[in-house]
Design a protein around this motif. Sequence first.
Motif, short mmCIF file in Angstrom:
data_model
loop_
_atom_site.label_atom_id
_atom_site.label_comp_id
_atom_site.label_asym_id
_atom_site.label_seq_id
_atom_site.Cartn_x
_atom_site.Cartn_y
_atom_site.Cartn_z
N SER A 150 -6.09 6.80 4.01
CA SER A 150 -6.53 7.65 4.69
C SER A 150 -6.09 8.98 4.78
CB SER A 150 -6.00 7.24 6.26
OG SER A 150 -6.21 7.95 7.32
N ARG A 151 -7.05 9.97 5.18
CA ARG A 151 -6.60 11.35 5.15
C ARG A 151 -5.63 11.71 6.26
NH1 ARG A 151 -7.77 15.23 2.81
NH2 ARG A 151 -8.03 16.75 4.32
N ILE A 152 -5.53 10.79 7.09
CA ILE A 152 -4.54 10.99 8.34
C ILE A 152 -3.74 9.71 8.68
CG2 ILE A 152 -4.54 11.39 10.79
CD1 ILE A 152 -7.67 12.58 10.57
N PRO A 153 -2.73 9.66 7.88
CA PRO A 153 -1.79 8.20 8.02
C PRO A 153 -1.01 8.45 9.27
CG PRO A 153 -1.39 9.62 5.74
CD PRO A 153 -2.37 10.69 6.76
N GLY A 154 -0.77 7.24 9.77
CA GLY A 154 -0.21 7.14 11.11
C GLY A 154 1.21 6.97 11.18
N ALA A 155 1.57 6.03 12.20
CA ALA A 155 2.97 5.74 12.26
C ALA A 155 3.56 4.64 11.67
CB ALA A 155 3.16 5.55 13.83
N ARG A 156 4.49 4.03 12.01
CA ARG A 156 5.13 2.80 11.17
C ARG A 156 4.23 1.52 11.20
NH1 ARG A 156 10.14 1.65 9.37
NH2 ARG A 156 10.83 3.71 10.26
N PHE A 157 3.98 1.19 12.34
CA PHE A 157 3.21 -0.31 12.54
C PHE A 157 1.92 -0.09 13.28
CE2 PHE A 157 7.99 -1.19 13.40
CZ PHE A 157 8.22 -1.99 12.30
N PRO A 158 0.89 -1.04 12.99
CA PRO A 158 -0.32 -1.16 13.60
C PRO A 158 -0.50 -0.83 14.83
CG PRO A 158 -0.20 -2.77 11.77
CD PRO A 158 1.33 -2.30 11.94
#
Length: 113
Positions: A11-19
């Motif tokens: 992803s070009r926009i990685p998120g946080a730690r957990f889904p």
Amino acid sequence: MITISIAKDFSRIPGARFPKEGDHSGQEFRTQVLLPKLKEAIDSNEKLCVILDGTAGLGTSFLEEAFGGLIRIDNIAYSTILETLELVSQEDEEYIEEINQYLKEAYEQKNNR
């Protein structure tokens, strides 16, 4: 050499730690992309190059879960990771230092139990 680009392969926009905290989490990256490619590299005695560039940013919780989780959760040996993993960033070399710190901390935590 096996290559992963976080921006292109995840992803070009990685998120946080957990889904549960949103899309494109560090846990998802580790389980769906990083771990399978790392195991492939280990089994074929190749390097795994992870390109960190091209994202909108990489949060600390994403990086710790993705890379530290290899040791904490997936029980990959620290020495094996150091021998196999090659981190690349032209945009922000601090990401490489940060990931190396998370790997070291996960290793130390695991060995102090």
